[in-house]
Design a protein around this motif. Structure first.
Motif, PDB file in Angstrom:
ATOM      1  N   UNK A  88      12.025  27.531   0.485  1.00 15.45           N
ATOM      2  CA  UNK A  88      12.587  26.449  -0.320  1.00 15.45           C
ATOM      3  C   UNK A  88      12.128  26.548  -1.773  1.00 15.45           C
ATOM      4  N   UNK A  89      11.073  27.316  -2.007  1.00 15.97           N
ATOM      5  CA  UNK A  89      10.557  27.469  -3.367  1.00 15.97           C
ATOM      6  C   UNK A  89      11.494  28.383  -4.145  1.00 15.97           C
ATOM      7  N   UNK A  90      11.743  28.027  -5.379  1.00 16.46           N
ATOM      8  CA  UNK A  90      12.572  28.857  -6.244  1.00 16.46           C
ATOM      9  C   UNK A  90      12.039  28.827  -7.654  1.00 16.46           C
ATOM     10  N   UNK A  91      12.477  29.778  -8.442  1.00 15.81           N
ATOM     11  CA  UNK A  91      12.046  29.838  -9.839  1.00 15.81           C
ATOM     12  C   UNK A  91      13.278  29.721 -10.725  1.00 15.81           C
ATOM     13  N   UNK A  92      13.438  28.577 -11.374  1.00 19.85           N
ATOM     14  CA  UNK A  92      14.595  28.425 -12.255  1.00 19.85           C
ATOM     15  C   UNK A  92      14.431  29.286 -13.505  1.00 19.85           C
ATOM     16  N   UNK A  93      15.532  29.542 -14.138  1.00 20.74           N
ATOM     17  CA  UNK A  93      15.465  30.238 -15.421  1.00 20.74           C
ATOM     18  C   UNK A  93      14.771  29.318 -16.408  1.00 20.74           C
ATOM     19  N   UNK A  94      13.829  29.851 -17.170  1.00 17.95           N
ATOM     20  CA  UNK A  94      13.129  29.004 -18.150  1.00 17.95           C
ATOM     21  C   UNK A  94      14.121  28.316 -19.091  1.00 17.95           C
ATOM     22  N   UNK A  95      13.818  27.064 -19.408  1.00 22.16           N
ATOM     23  CA  UNK A  95      14.721  26.259 -20.236  1.00 22.16           C
ATOM     24  C   UNK A  95      14.293  26.201 -21.695  1.00 22.16           C
ATOM     25  N   UNK A  96      13.200  26.896 -21.999  1.00 23.20           N
ATOM     26  CA  UNK A  96      12.710  26.871 -23.384  1.00 23.20           C
ATOM     27  C   UNK A  96      12.144  28.247 -23.729  1.00 23.20           C
ATOM     28  N   UNK A  97      11.835  28.454 -24.979  1.00 23.25           N
ATOM     29  CA  UNK A  97      11.232  29.730 -25.371  1.00 23.25           C
ATOM     30  C   UNK A  97       9.735  29.793 -25.073  1.00 23.25           C
ATOM     31  N   UNK A  98       9.178  28.785 -24.437  1.00 17.08           N
ATOM     32  CA  UNK A  98       7.744  28.723 -24.161  1.00 17.08           C
ATOM     33  C   UNK A  98       7.324  29.896 -23.259  1.00 17.08           C
ATOM     34  N   UNK A  99       6.424  30.700 -23.724  1.00 18.34           N
ATOM     35  CA  UNK A  99       5.962  31.867 -22.981  1.00 18.34           C
ATOM     36  C   UNK A  99       5.216  31.483 -21.706  1.00 18.34           C
ATOM     37  N   UNK A 100       4.562  30.335 -21.700  1.00 22.33           N
ATOM     38  CA  UNK A 100       3.877  29.876 -20.492  1.00 22.33           C
ATOM     39  C   UNK A 100       4.877  29.533 -19.387  1.00 22.33           C
ATOM     40  N   UNK A 101       5.986  28.905 -19.761  1.00 24.16           N
ATOM     41  CA  UNK A 101       7.036  28.614 -18.783  1.00 24.16           C
ATOM     42  C   UNK A 101       7.602  29.911 -18.224  1.00 24.16           C
ATOM     43  N   UNK A 102       7.833  30.889 -19.083  1.00 19.25           N
ATOM     44  CA  UNK A 102       8.346  32.192 -18.648  1.00 19.25           C
ATOM     45  C   UNK A 102       7.359  32.870 -17.696  1.00 19.25           C
ATOM     46  N   UNK A 103       6.070  32.808 -18.015  1.00 21.32           N
ATOM     47  CA  UNK A 103       5.057  33.427 -17.167  1.00 21.32           C
ATOM     48  C   UNK A 103       5.014  32.771 -15.789  1.00 21.32           C
ATOM     49  N   UNK A 104       5.109  31.454 -15.757  1.00 22.12           N
ATOM     50  CA  UNK A 104       5.088  30.730 -14.484  1.00 22.12           C
ATOM     51  C   UNK A 104       6.313  31.084 -13.637  1.00 22.12           C
ATOM     52  N   UNK A 105       7.489  31.107 -14.246  1.00 20.60           N
ATOM     53  CA  UNK A 105       8.718  31.439 -13.527  1.00 20.60           C
ATOM     54  C   UNK A 105       8.683  32.883 -13.042  1.00 20.60           C
ATOM     55  N   UNK A 106       8.230  33.802 -13.900  1.00 20.27           N
ATOM     56  CA  UNK A 106       8.164  35.218 -13.518  1.00 20.27           C
ATOM     57  C   UNK A 106       7.212  35.434 -12.347  1.00 20.27           C
ATOM     58  N   UNK A 107       6.042  34.806 -12.401  1.00 16.53           N
ATOM     59  CA  UNK A 107       5.062  34.963 -11.324  1.00 16.53           C
ATOM     60  C   UNK A 107       5.612  34.428 -10.007  1.00 16.53           C
ATOM     61  N   UNK A 108       6.268  33.289 -10.061  1.00 18.52           N
ATOM     62  CA  UNK A 108       6.858  32.707  -8.854  1.00 18.52           C
ATOM     63  C   UNK A 108       7.955  33.609  -8.308  1.00 18.52           C
ATOM     64  N   UNK A 109       8.838  34.067  -9.174  1.00 19.62           N
ATOM     65  CA  UNK A 109       9.951  34.932  -8.767  1.00 19.62           C
ATOM     66  C   UNK A 109       9.427  36.226  -8.148  1.00 19.62           C
ATOM     67  N   UNK A 110       8.425  36.843  -8.758  1.00 19.86           N
ATOM     68  CA  UNK A 110       7.867  38.097  -8.231  1.00 19.86           C
ATOM     69  C   UNK A 110       7.240  37.896  -6.854  1.00 19.86           C
ATOM     70  N   UNK A 111       6.497  36.811  -6.683  1.00 18.03           N
ATOM     71  CA  UNK A 111       5.880  36.530  -5.387  1.00 18.03           C
ATOM     72  C   UNK A 111       6.946  36.280  -4.314  1.00 18.03           C
ATOM     73  N   UNK A 112       7.979  35.537  -4.669  1.00 19.69           N
ATOM     74  CA  UNK A 112       9.041  35.250  -3.707  1.00 19.69           C
ATOM     75  C   UNK A 112       9.817  36.521  -3.358  1.00 19.69           C
ATOM     76  N   UNK A 113      10.087  37.359  -4.334  1.00 19.98           N
ATOM     77  CA  UNK A 113      10.778  38.623  -4.065  1.00 19.98           C
ATOM     78  C   UNK A 113       9.954  39.513  -3.138  1.00 19.98           C
ATOM     79  N   UNK A 114       8.654  39.555  -3.369  1.00 22.62           N
ATOM     80  CA  UNK A 114       7.763  40.340  -2.522  1.00 22.62           C
ATOM     81  C   UNK A 114       7.752  39.801  -1.098  1.00 22.62           C
ATOM     82  N   UNK A 115       7.663  38.495  -0.956  1.00 23.90           N
ATOM     83  CA  UNK A 115       7.668  37.875   0.370  1.00 23.90           C
ATOM     84  C   UNK A 115       8.996  38.112   1.087  1.00 23.90           C
ATOM     85  N   UNK A 116      10.104  38.021   0.357  1.00 25.01           N
ATOM     86  CA  UNK A 116      11.423  38.267   0.950  1.00 25.01           C
ATOM     87  C   UNK A 116      11.528  39.705   1.443  1.00 25.01           C
ATOM     88  N   UNK A 117      11.056  40.668   0.628  1.00 32.84           N
ATOM     89  CA  UNK A 117      11.109  42.075   1.036  1.00 32.84           C
ATOM     90  C   UNK A 117      10.289  42.313   2.299  1.00 32.84           C
TER      91      UNK A 117
END
Length: 137
Positions: A88-117
């Motif tokens: 149920x966890x997902x990583x939305x596309x960042x809504x701002x240029x904030x690098x911290x938001x991008x880092x959080x979304x990227x880390x979540x997406x990478x972990x979920x992709x790894x778990x899915x694989x």
């Protein structure tokens, strides 16, 4: 949170279809597995499109396996069900240029992709007949 139970339900159905020689109607499967016959038809239709089951029309018709369960991986069934979301966890596309938001979304997406694989790798390694062998031992 609502969970998707189609994969274990369909695996249960396939295990029983493997034990039954004659085709089984959607209505009968609905009774056997506590499901509405229209839901059975919908799920089985996806399996038919992927060559896992076939439907026989007319009197004495119904659903039956199209190939042996030893040749059907759990991944085959998962794909035939439309590869439902595993988490149920997902990583939305960042809504701002904030690098911290991008880092959080990227880390979540990478972990979920790894778990899915890993999940899909596990599904590929097990056939439907392997499940029956677990019960028979």
């Amino acid at each position: 949170m609502r969970t998707d139970t189609r994969l274990p339900r369909v695996l249960h159905i396939l295990l029983h279809l493997d034990e039954i020689e004659d085709p089984v109607t959607s209505e009968r499967m609905g009774e056997m597995f506590g499901m509405d016959a229209s839901l059975v038809r919908r799920m089985m239709g996806g399996l038919r499109k992927h060559g896992l089951v076939e439907s026989i029309k007319g009197h004495g018709g119904g659903w039956r396996l199209q190939r042996p369960t030893s040749e059907i991986s759990l991944m085959d069934v998962y794909v035939a069900l439309g590869s439902p979301n595993v988490f149920a966890i997902g990583a939305p596309e960042p809504s701002s240029p904030c690098l911290l938001e991008h880092a959080a979304a990227d880390a979540t997406r990478e972990a979920m992709d790894s778990a899915r694989r890993l999940f899909e790798q596990e599904l590929k390694a097990v056939s439907v007949s392997d499940l029956a062998e677990r019960v028979n031992h």
